[in-house]
Motif scaffolding. Structure first.
Motif, PDB file in Angstrom:
ATOM      1  N   UNK A 111      13.814 -86.261  18.154  1.00 22.56           N
ATOM      2  CA  UNK A 111      14.339 -86.334  19.513  1.00 22.56           C
ATOM      3  C   UNK A 111      14.490 -87.786  19.955  1.00 22.56           C
ATOM      4  N   UNK A 170       9.117 -82.858  34.997  1.00 26.64           N
ATOM      5  CA  UNK A 170       7.973 -82.344  35.750  1.00 26.64           C
ATOM      6  C   UNK A 170       7.324 -83.553  36.408  1.00 26.64           C
ATOM      7  N   UNK A 206       5.702 -86.623  34.252  1.00 27.89           N
ATOM      8  CA  UNK A 206       4.639 -86.334  33.289  1.00 27.89           C
ATOM      9  C   UNK A 206       5.131 -85.548  32.079  1.00 27.89           C
ATOM     10  N   UNK A 207       6.320 -85.012  32.143  1.00 20.35           N
ATOM     11  CA  UNK A 207       6.866 -84.231  31.022  1.00 20.35           C
ATOM     12  C   UNK A 207       8.260 -83.753  31.398  1.00 20.35           C
ATOM     13  N   UNK A 208       8.923 -83.118  30.437  1.00 23.68           N
ATOM     14  CA  UNK A 208      10.187 -82.426  30.660  1.00 23.68           C
ATOM     15  C   UNK A 208       9.898 -80.932  30.551  1.00 23.68           C
ATOM     16  N   UNK A 209       9.947 -80.208  31.671  1.00 21.68           N
ATOM     17  CA  UNK A 209       9.429 -78.840  31.659  1.00 21.68           C
ATOM     18  C   UNK A 209      10.489 -77.749  31.562  1.00 21.68           C
ATOM     19  N   UNK A 243      14.504 -77.118  29.786  1.00 24.43           N
ATOM     20  CA  UNK A 243      15.555 -77.707  28.960  1.00 24.43           C
ATOM     21  C   UNK A 243      16.808 -76.838  28.975  1.00 24.43           C
ATOM     22  N   UNK A 263       2.824 -85.954  26.369  1.00 29.63           N
ATOM     23  CA  UNK A 263       3.178 -84.533  26.370  1.00 29.63           C
ATOM     24  C   UNK A 263       3.423 -84.065  24.945  1.00 29.63           C
ATOM     25  N   UNK A 322       5.481 -80.931  22.661  1.00 31.20           N
ATOM     26  CA  UNK A 322       6.536 -79.928  22.681  1.00 31.20           C
ATOM     27  C   UNK A 322       6.547 -79.169  21.368  1.00 31.20           C
ATOM     28  N   UNK A 370       7.962 -77.223  26.400  1.00 31.03           N
ATOM     29  CA  UNK A 370       6.783 -77.982  26.791  1.00 31.03           C
ATOM     30  C   UNK A 370       5.517 -77.155  26.596  1.00 31.03           C
ATOM     31  N   UNK A 421       1.010 -81.308  28.991  1.00 30.19           N
ATOM     32  CA  UNK A 421       1.338 -82.553  29.680  1.00 30.19           C
ATOM     33  C   UNK A 421       0.051 -83.219  30.127  1.00 30.19           C
ATOM     34  N   UNK A 451       0.683 -76.207  29.903  1.00 30.48           N
ATOM     35  CA  UNK A 451       1.806 -75.775  30.725  1.00 30.48           C
ATOM     36  C   UNK A 451       1.683 -74.283  31.020  1.00 30.48           C
TER      37      UNK A 451
END
Lengths: 121, 108
Positions: free
Chosen positions: A44, A99, A106-109, A111, B34, B36, B46, B49, B55
């Motif tokens: 990624x 997120x 803090x993250x990608x929640x 997609x 995080x 994944x 996710x 985090x 999550x």
């Protein structure tokens, strides 16, 4: 809420592509959206993102000057345009929602499903 | 940019096994990390985090730990649906965030 992206595209080297990402079920205003790509069989890679409430953008250094991320609040849609396409830009491009906790990413929640962009002579 | 190195890059395990994946950062990222999960042809999902916060909706067999430069993702009791590729991501230096190279978990 879902993020629904536009369909697969084929482009020639030197051309540009614009991929869309529509938020369904909730207005995109207030959503922060980033774009990530994945070349075939690879990992990624982050391209950049937008804070839709303010329209402020930020880009990964290696894509500076070649990528533009925008958002249309009226249609709850974010866009990623990549210019001067090269063969190595062939990849699946994903949009992803940030997120936030205490105004910090803090993250990608969430997609999108991904958009395959093929660059071919 | 902060580099993230995952190990191993490939892991062969059996259903029911406990597996641990490590992610090392070239500089400290506090707990801004995080994890994944990605299955073939699908978008990443996710899992964790803040280095250790699960999550919503993710099974409790997944857990994350660590801070600073070394982090772990542990799966306690591997299930058939857990065979996938796992990525770590640091967000301390957003927007200069980075991903690890991935760890593929396959069935032994």
């Amino acid at each position: 809420v879902q993020l629904v992206q536009s369909g697969a595209e084929v482009r020639k080297p030197g051309s540009s592509i614009k991929v869309s990402c529509k938020a369904s079920g909730d207005p995109i205003v207030g959503f922060d959206i980033s774009w990530v790509r994945q070349a075939p069989g690879q990992g990624l890679e982050y391209l950049g993102g937008i804070i839709t409430a303010f329209g402020s953008t930020s880009y990964a250094q290696r894509f500076q000057g070649r990528v533009t991320i925008t958002a249309d609040e009226s249609t709850s849609t974010a866009y990623m345009e990549l210019r001067s396409l090269r063969l190595e830009d062939t990849a699946v491009y994903y949009c992803a929602r940030h997120r936030l906790e205490m105004a910090t990413v803090v993250a990608f929640d969430l997609w999108g499903q991904g958009t395959l962009v093929t660059v071919s002579p | 940019d902060i580099q993230l190195t995952q190990s191993p890059t490939f892991l062969s395990a059996s259903v029911g096994d406990r597996v641990t994946i490590t992610c090392r950062a070239s500089q400290g990222v506090r707990n801004s990390l995080a994890w994944y999960q990605q299955k073939p042809g699908k978008a990443p999902r996710l899992l964790i985090h803040g280095a250790s916060a699960l999550q919503t909706g993710v099974p409790s067999r997944f857990s994350g730990g660590g801070s600073g430069t070394e982090f772990t993702l542990t799966i306690n009791g591997l299930q058939p649906e857990d065979f996938a590729t796992y990525y770590c991501q640091q967000l301390k230096t957003y927007p200069a965030l980075t991903f690890g190279g991935g760890t593929k978990v396959e069935i032994k």
